[in-house]
Scaffold this motif. Structure first.
Motif: not given
Length: 456
Positions: A427-428, A396-398, A422-423, A417-418
């Protein structure tokens, strides 16, 4: 000022509208996905906006966390009470308040579900098009900026919410937007709350854009030799401007699961499922054009269905695919991914993801709304296996990093959500800090759905 003193005050305010029964707490502490259960301290059932405002004001006075709840179908732990507190279950606020047929809009309470709305609209010749698969509440769909199978033609909740009534963290009630089709009057506060996941306020009323029921509808299905060929056909279809209303991918493993679960007998190879809306002539032309595109990319067994029961059976199969995949490995749970990339990078993203899953120790069927570049892998894990969870989380992380590298997003429709916190920085960038500033301005005590979307 504690959670307990807030609950004591709410018990006086709401009477039977507040519960602390174990069954209710357990129900509102579960997630559709892999997150550990997080039961709240109490569940409130308001019946109108005034009660929601009173609940919020009370919880603000006692620094008690508040989590809005629709139907609990979210997949990134959005509705879990990670810091304890009170879940505000909006299911009793489920009325269709107005249908303005001439203007093609309606006003609803947040607990009304999309299926119930469309059932009520059936006699009007109108329908609400956003279809995430689950019979989710419209308030929850707005809060997560949901989309689904029809987004390729009709857009997401962002495109279909015209106005909102929202209770802010201090108990104030505001209205955003209007029934006008456009406006240049100030900040787009409606857009701010659509996708905020209840971290800025609780939605208590929505004005929604409706669409005319199409004169003709045809569904279609087509098999392909591999996922790359199917995705190439999707890209060509979109680039040619074919007006598909839905275009969905099921990979080989998904088709096998669906066959076993739904009693189908499709060839065990990747398939595209499509739907065309419009006039009789337009639907016929669009379907024929896609048939030619599919043949150019190795598609076989192209078949159409125009009878309502046949189309419904086909789309029920697609909506049940998640549960079919879960049933393919009894006792397993799913870590459900959700990434979206530009359509031109979709084939690359899917191919790399397939290779990554094939090299892992777990299975992960791929499906998704490929017409807008959004796809999912259903990563199946044995809940008792730490190795399975580690493998799935790595995949999922990759996938998320791959989507960002290809110019996409870590979540196309499930929300943050939770699970996707971490991304957000990657992303922003600095814009994520701006989101935190907005949160602090509107909810300085941090009581509205804490632990979601923004930095804790």
């Amino acid at each position: 000022m504690t959670i307990q003193t807030a609950i004591d005050a709410l018990a006086t305010l709401l009477g039977d509208g507040l519960t602390r029964s174990k069954s209710d707490l357990d129900l509102h502490g579960r997630s559709e996905s892999h997150f550990l259960d997080c039961p709240p301290d109490a569940v409130a059932y308001p019946v109108d906006t005034a009660q929601v405002a009173a609940i919020v004001q009370n919880c603000a006075d006692h620094a008690c966390p508040l989590i809005a709840w629709g139907t609990g179908t979210s997949l990134e732990g959005h509705s879990l009470a990670v810091n304890g507190g009170v879940v505000v279950d909006l299911s009793r606020m489920n009325r269709l308040l107005a249908v303005n047929a001439a203007d093609m809009d309606c006003v609803v309470e947040p607990g009304l579900t999309r299926v119930a709305l469309n059932t009520a609209l059936r006699h009007t010749g109108l329908f609400f098009p956003v279809d995430p698969g689950a019979d989710a509440s419209l308030g929850g769909m707005a809060s997560t900026r949901a989309s689904g199978t029809t987004a390729v033609r009709y857009g997401t909740m962002r495109d279909n919410v015209m106005a909102l009534e929202v209770v802010l963290a201090d108990g104030r009630i505001i209205r955003t937007g209007s029934r006008a089709r456009k406006s240049s009057a100030g900040y787009d506060l409606t857009g701010l709350f659509v996708g905020a996941e209840g971290t800025l306020g609780i939605i208590t009323e929505l004005t929604l854009r409706l669409r005319g029921q199409p004169m003709a509808v045809a569904a279609a299905i087509c098999a392909f030799p591999d996922v790359e060929s199917a995705v190439a056909a999707v890209t060509a279809t979109i680039q040619m401007g074919v007006a598909v209303a839905r275009i969905e991918l099921l990979d080989t493993a998904s088709v096998a699961a669906v066959n076993a679960h739904s009693g189908m007998s499709f060839a065990v190879q990747p398939h595209l499922l499509l739907e065309f809306h419009g006039s009789d002539a337009g639907v016929e032309e669009d379907a024929a054009t896609f048939g030619e595109i599919a043949a150019d990319h190795g598609g076989t067994g192209f078949a159409r269905a125009t009878q309502t029961e046949d189309r419904n059976r086909l789309w029920k199969m697609r909506h049940d695919a998640y549960y079919a995949i879960l049933a393919s490995k009894p006792g397993h749970r799913a870590i459900v991914t959700d990434v979206c990339v530009p359509v031109s990078r979709l084939a690359e993203a899917v191919a790399e993801t397939q290779d990554d899953i094939a090299a892992s120790s777990i299975t992960g069927p791929i499906l998704g709304h490929v017409g807008d570049g959004n796809f999912h892998a259903i990563l199946l894990i044995d809940p008792a296996s730490a190795a399975d969870r580690t493998a799935a989380e790595g995949l999922s992380h990759r996938m998320a990093l791959r989507a960002l590298r290809l110019g996409g997003t870590c979540t196309g429709e499930h929300g943050v959500g939770m699970g996707k916190l971490g991304y957000m920085a990657q992303e922003h960038g600095t814009a994520w800090d701006v989101m935190g500033s907005l949160k602090a301005a509107l909810d300085p005590a941090g009581i509205m759905n804490p632990g979601k979307v923004v930095r804790g």
